[in-house]
Design a protein around this motif. Structure first.
Motif, PDB file in Angstrom:
ATOM      1  N   ASN A 139      27.051  40.226  39.587  1.00  0.00           N
ATOM      2  CA  ASN A 139      26.847  41.461  40.344  1.00  0.00           C
ATOM      3  C   ASN A 139      26.074  42.444  39.471  1.00  0.00           C
ATOM      4  O   ASN A 139      26.447  42.669  38.317  1.00  0.00           O
ATOM      5  CB  ASN A 139      28.202  42.045  40.753  1.00  0.00           C
ATOM      6  N   LYS A 161      29.754  41.305  45.680  1.00  0.00           N
ATOM      7  CA  LYS A 161      30.691  42.410  45.489  1.00  0.00           C
ATOM      8  C   LYS A 161      32.122  41.943  45.221  1.00  0.00           C
ATOM      9  O   LYS A 161      32.995  42.765  44.941  1.00  0.00           O
ATOM     10  CB  LYS A 161      30.658  43.330  46.711  1.00  0.00           C
ATOM     11  N   PRO A 164      33.151  42.920  40.922  1.00  0.00           N
ATOM     12  CA  PRO A 164      32.683  44.271  40.614  1.00  0.00           C
ATOM     13  C   PRO A 164      32.495  44.485  39.115  1.00  0.00           C
ATOM     14  O   PRO A 164      33.046  43.755  38.285  1.00  0.00           O
ATOM     15  CB  PRO A 164      33.816  45.152  41.148  1.00  0.00           C
ATOM     16  N   ALA A 203      33.762  50.090  42.588  1.00  0.00           N
ATOM     17  CA  ALA A 203      33.849  49.660  43.984  1.00  0.00           C
ATOM     18  C   ALA A 203      34.194  50.878  44.819  1.00  0.00           C
ATOM     19  O   ALA A 203      35.139  51.601  44.505  1.00  0.00           O
ATOM     20  CB  ALA A 203      34.911  48.580  44.154  1.00  0.00           C
ATOM     21  N   GLU A 207      33.858  48.122  49.735  1.00  0.00           N
ATOM     22  CA  GLU A 207      33.732  47.213  48.592  1.00  0.00           C
ATOM     23  C   GLU A 207      35.080  46.972  47.914  1.00  0.00           C
ATOM     24  O   GLU A 207      35.287  45.935  47.290  1.00  0.00           O
ATOM     25  CB  GLU A 207      32.748  47.796  47.572  1.00  0.00           C
ATOM     26  N   ILE A 208      35.997  47.927  48.054  1.00  0.00           N
ATOM     27  CA  ILE A 208      37.324  47.771  47.446  1.00  0.00           C
ATOM     28  C   ILE A 208      38.039  46.575  48.062  1.00  0.00           C
ATOM     29  O   ILE A 208      38.617  45.743  47.359  1.00  0.00           O
ATOM     30  CB  ILE A 208      38.152  49.062  47.613  1.00  0.00           C
ATOM     31  N   CYS A 211      36.531  43.148  46.816  1.00  0.00           N
ATOM     32  CA  CYS A 211      36.868  42.674  45.475  1.00  0.00           C
ATOM     33  C   CYS A 211      38.324  42.255  45.348  1.00  0.00           C
ATOM     34  O   CYS A 211      38.707  41.619  44.367  1.00  0.00           O
ATOM     35  CB  CYS A 211      36.509  43.716  44.414  1.00  0.00           C
TER      36      CYS A 211
END
Length: 314
Positions: A139, A161, A164, A203, A207-208, A211
């Protein structure tokens, strides 16, 4: 005669299939937590230091290729290579000038970020890098320093993603922030208060959730006692459609996974980002230090003093 029982599904459950899936995920989560604690991953700071030492030791070149995968049971899928723009010494100098003079990041914090591979310098700007458990680049987010470019922050082709960028720190304290610059700023602000800098994961928004599919990220969450999501100003979010209420949803997802309270941190008024907050702190402390060093000035205007009812010039 036999008695017939009518079974009613629990609330929010649509079918027995969903009940079974929910039970499976719950047992899986409990097993992961148990394995993490039994393996001593709560003492992750020592483990992380050892891993970094081996990765950076030229005598241990083979170590990087022999780290066991966290997802050995999953089929191996070849990931696309991420091509970083080639950078020269002049490019690195431009990046350093921006970091030191514009963002006011300390040399100590930057050295740690460089040592762990968190930050890279290229001809296009500054890259923040995320890796898998084998140390492979998976990433990369590019921050352009070109004032004429409209898109200042872009994910390079092939970025995943699920992996991260992570700035290592105290494993007991874990932050989610929107950019690498905010992570660096957070470390500097912690050091000013003589606190151990937290582990910071890059993130934001949805995106949280992405991951959380990474077992290494879940282990870090299980090890943490203090979990914080840094809320970005709406104007500066990568995903403009992500609302303030969505941060609460992300926090609830993590709370359900870890059984720990998650704090959603809101910036003070008029502060755009944690990076700006760090700059403001730096400038304030610099100004205060300069004032302390200034010599006491002699009076530059005529002062008068009363003596026995008469005014007397001094």
């Amino acid at each position: 005669e036999k008695r017939v029982i009518f079974y009613t599904l629990p609330d929010k459950m649509k079918s027995l299939a969903e009940c079974n899936a929910a039970q499976f995920e719950h047992l899986k989560s409990c097993a992961e937590k148990k394995n993490v604690r039994e393996a001593g991953l709560l003492n992750e700071a020592k483990t992380q230091t050892t891993k970094e030492k081996l990765l950076n030791d030229p005598q241990e070149k083979s170590f990087k290729n022999n780290i066991p995968s966290m997802d050995d049971k999953k089929p191996t899928i070849k990931q696309p290579d991420i091509q970083l723009p080639i950078g020269a010494s002049n490019d690195a100098l431009d990046c350093l000038i921006y970091i030191y003079e514009t963002l006011r990041i300390s040399k100590n914090t930057l050295s740690e970020a460089e040592r762990t591979g968190f930050i890279r310098y290229t001809s296009k700007g500054i890259v923040f890098a995320g890796y898998d458990s084998q140390g492979q680049l998976r990433n990369a987010t590019l921050h352009s320093l070109n004032p004429d470019e409209q898109m200042k922050r872009t994910d390079l082709e092939g970025s995943d993603k699920k992996y991260p960028q992570i700035l290592p720190g105290n494993p007991k304290s874990l932050w989610f922030v929107g950019s690498g610059f905010e992570a660096l700023a957070l470390h500097d602000m912690a050091k000013r208060k003589d606190n151990d800098p937290p582990t910071v994961i890059i993130a934001s928004g949805s995106e949280i959730s992405e991951c959380l599919d990474n077992s290494e990220i879940r282990q870090k969450l299980y090890s943490a006692e203090n979990i914080v999501i840094g809320k970005e100003r709406a104007k500066y979010r990568k995903n403009r459609s992500f609302k303030n209420s969505d941060y609460k949803i992300q926090a609830e997802i993590i709370e359900k996974l870890t059984d720990e309270k998650v704090i959603v941190y809101t910036l003070p008024d008029k502060i755009k980002s944690l990076a700006d907050y760090n700059i403001a702190q730096f400038e304030y402390m610099k100004s205060s230090a300069e004032k302390e060093k200034e010599p006491v000035q002699e009076p530059c205007v005529k002062e008068k003093e009363k003596d026995n009812g008469f005014e007397m010039e001094m």
